[in-house]
Design a protein around this motif. Sequence first.
Motif, PDB file in Angstrom:
ATOM      1  N   PHE A  78       0.873  -1.169   0.000  1.00  0.00           N
ATOM      2  CA  PHE A  78       0.000   0.000   0.000  1.00  0.00           C
ATOM      3  C   PHE A  78       0.907   1.215   0.000  1.00  0.00           C
ATOM      4  CE2 PHE A  78      -2.648   3.289   1.914  1.00  0.00           C
ATOM      5  CZ  PHE A  78      -3.823   3.125   1.212  1.00  0.00           C
ATOM      6  N   ASP A 132       0.538   4.548  -0.390  1.00  0.00           N
ATOM      7  CA  ASP A 132       0.295   5.851   0.255  1.00  0.00           C
ATOM      8  C   ASP A 132       0.085   5.709   1.756  1.00  0.00           C
ATOM      9  OD1 ASP A 132       0.439   7.008  -2.262  1.00  0.00           O
ATOM     10  OD2 ASP A 132      -1.661   6.503  -2.644  1.00  0.00           O
ATOM     11  N   LYS A 133       1.032   5.103   2.412  1.00  0.00           N
ATOM     12  CA  LYS A 133       0.892   4.932   3.875  1.00  0.00           C
ATOM     13  C   LYS A 133       0.836   6.279   4.588  1.00  0.00           C
ATOM     14  CE  LYS A 133       2.837   0.369   4.792  1.00  0.00           C
ATOM     15  NZ  LYS A 133       3.529   0.053   3.503  1.00  0.00           N
ATOM     16  N   LEU A 167      -0.861   8.646   3.942  1.00  0.00           N
ATOM     17  CA  LEU A 167      -2.271   9.040   4.102  1.00  0.00           C
ATOM     18  C   LEU A 167      -2.881   8.435   5.359  1.00  0.00           C
ATOM     19  CD1 LEU A 167      -3.505   8.483   0.440  1.00  0.00           C
ATOM     20  CD2 LEU A 167      -3.214  10.690   1.561  1.00  0.00           C
ATOM     21  N   LEU A 168      -2.296   7.325   5.779  1.00  0.00           N
ATOM     22  CA  LEU A 168      -2.898   6.602   6.902  1.00  0.00           C
ATOM     23  C   LEU A 168      -2.314   6.994   8.251  1.00  0.00           C
ATOM     24  CD1 LEU A 168      -2.934   3.015   5.334  1.00  0.00           C
ATOM     25  CD2 LEU A 168      -4.764   4.697   5.297  1.00  0.00           C
ATOM     26  N   TYR A 169      -1.058   7.456   8.218  1.00  0.00           N
ATOM     27  CA  TYR A 169      -0.427   7.791   9.501  1.00  0.00           C
ATOM     28  C   TYR A 169      -1.223   8.877  10.212  1.00  0.00           C
ATOM     29  CZ  TYR A 169       3.734   5.176   8.076  1.00  0.00           C
ATOM     30  OH  TYR A 169       4.590   4.201   7.678  1.00  0.00           O
ATOM     31  N   ARG A 170      -1.235   8.701  11.504  1.00  0.00           N
ATOM     32  CA  ARG A 170      -1.936   9.701  12.324  1.00  0.00           C
ATOM     33  C   ARG A 170      -1.076  10.042  13.525  1.00  0.00           C
ATOM     34  NH1 ARG A 170      -7.616  11.167  11.589  1.00  0.00           N
ATOM     35  NH2 ARG A 170      -8.301   9.976   9.801  1.00  0.00           N
ATOM     36  N   LEU A 171      -1.155  11.257  13.933  1.00  0.00           N
ATOM     37  CA  LEU A 171      -0.487  11.657  15.172  1.00  0.00           C
ATOM     38  C   LEU A 171      -1.475  12.452  16.006  1.00  0.00           C
ATOM     39  CD1 LEU A 171       2.987  12.773  13.818  1.00  0.00           C
ATOM     40  CD2 LEU A 171       2.598  10.928  15.439  1.00  0.00           C
ATOM     41  N   GLU A 172      -1.426  12.152  17.256  1.00  0.00           N
ATOM     42  CA  GLU A 172      -2.324  12.857  18.172  1.00  0.00           C
ATOM     43  C   GLU A 172      -2.128  14.375  18.027  1.00  0.00           C
ATOM     44  OE1 GLU A 172      -5.161  11.106  20.277  1.00  0.00           O
ATOM     45  OE2 GLU A 172      -3.345  10.041  20.807  1.00  0.00           O
ATOM     46  N   ASP A 173      -0.839  14.744  17.812  1.00  0.00           N
ATOM     47  CA  ASP A 173      -0.518  16.175  17.708  1.00  0.00           C
ATOM     48  C   ASP A 173      -1.083  16.793  16.434  1.00  0.00           C
ATOM     49  OD1 ASP A 173       0.873  15.706  19.977  1.00  0.00           O
ATOM     50  OD2 ASP A 173       2.834  15.548  18.997  1.00  0.00           O
ATOM     51  N   GLU A 218      -3.919  16.239  15.253  1.00  0.00           N
ATOM     52  CA  GLU A 218      -5.321  16.603  15.453  1.00  0.00           C
ATOM     53  C   GLU A 218      -5.384  18.047  15.940  1.00  0.00           C
ATOM     54  OE1 GLU A 218      -7.853  14.094  14.868  1.00  0.00           O
ATOM     55  OE2 GLU A 218      -6.040  13.314  13.942  1.00  0.00           O
TER      56      GLU A 218
END
Lengths: 163, 286
Positions: free
Chosen positions: B57, B59-60, B62-68, B70
């Motif tokens: 996949f 476009d990883k 696109l999936l990464y998220r960080l609390e910061d 937000e």
Amino acid sequence: MTDKDFNNCVDAYSDGVYRFIVKNLGHEADAQDIVQSAFEKLWVNRAKVETEKAKSYLFTIAYHQMIDHIRKDKRNNTTDNFEEVKSNVNISANGELKQILLKAINELNPTQKSLVLLKDYEGYSYQEIGEIMDLSESQVKVYLHRARLILKEKLVHLEKMRA
Amino acid sequence: MKINTTNYEEYFLLYIDNELSTEQKTAVENFIEANPSYQKEFELLKQTFLTPEHIEFEDKVLLYRLEDMEAKLPSTFKQSLYRNEAKVIEGYFNTTLKRSIASVAAIVILIFGYNLMPTTGKQNIQNQLANNTGLPIIKNESSVSVSANSTQNRIAQNEVPKIAQNNTKPSKTLPSIAAEKADNTPPVVINESIANSAGQHVNNENEMRASPSANNTTVITAVNEKITSNETSIVAEAKEAFENINTDNPDRTIYIANMEIDGDKLRGFTRRIGAFIKRNKTEKEK
């Protein structure tokens, strides 16, 4: 699940989920959308989902979204994208047999295809597959065995054709 | 459990699906060794196993998220975004309550209106009688009998003395009727007897009046003298009877189904409700 855990999940499972969906669906962009929304859901529910169960959670959501997508697709009467997949997805295929098998798998119904993919690609047990696909363990076993026998017949048939 | 020629296929499939214990796996391998004819079958089924291929996949990111990542706003700024809807005061009652009260008030008003109707009707008749003062009343049979009947009805509704007063003064024909009515205390009976008696009177009077249309008054007095002389005693009795009927406290009891309601007590209440609804209406219109 912390944001670090979540990103570890992205690294660990996104390829697997994507492979499962794209192999089933035969459409890259749609598969990417489904993977993205599955991870989106995981992020939203990260407080409820334990890290150990994140993988099956992702597969479950992705599978159900895929089923919805297939239903919608049927209604929209879109053409089978099998050929597109074959050309677009970079399959590290080795040998003719593999090609034949892939073709044969594509001729299975979506449930059988999912069963084979979850079993062979992800190595899930019957029980785990049952949880993902909302089936009983014995149903998984029976359907999967039926699928394998169909595949076997196809392989036999093709070998005979070649001979 | 033993592998044999009838159940071998399931064992082969379970073997491929990796659902067998190591013990069972060796049992399957032993079975194939012992029965090489099943080797081919086993190999074919093995080929249905799809060796995992690597699909990435891409476009990883696109999936990464960080609390910061937000977006977080300082609480003071957030508070500045809050909006409170201005409170709308909608009077005492909500709409359903208003409606139910209005419906109850409507019923009460209807009943009161019904009760009030006869009194106004009575007044009309009294006025008529006052205007007619004997002269035109007895012009023909039908009109007299009708008026007689209607007055009887009113009398049945607790208005005996008033009519009696009206009648005694101007028209001297009616007291006799009233007397007769009073004589027969049950009102239903009065109707019949008065109708008959009134008819007779009218007949008598008509006969008398047929010739002297100009000097009506004199004729009437003559007739009246006759009647009064005949029935003075009855009139005396009638006065007593009138006293027995209570006109000051008209019975305002309201019957709704089996429920008995004191109309007098409710009257003020219903008026207040009516006023309230009116006020609400005007306010709304504004």
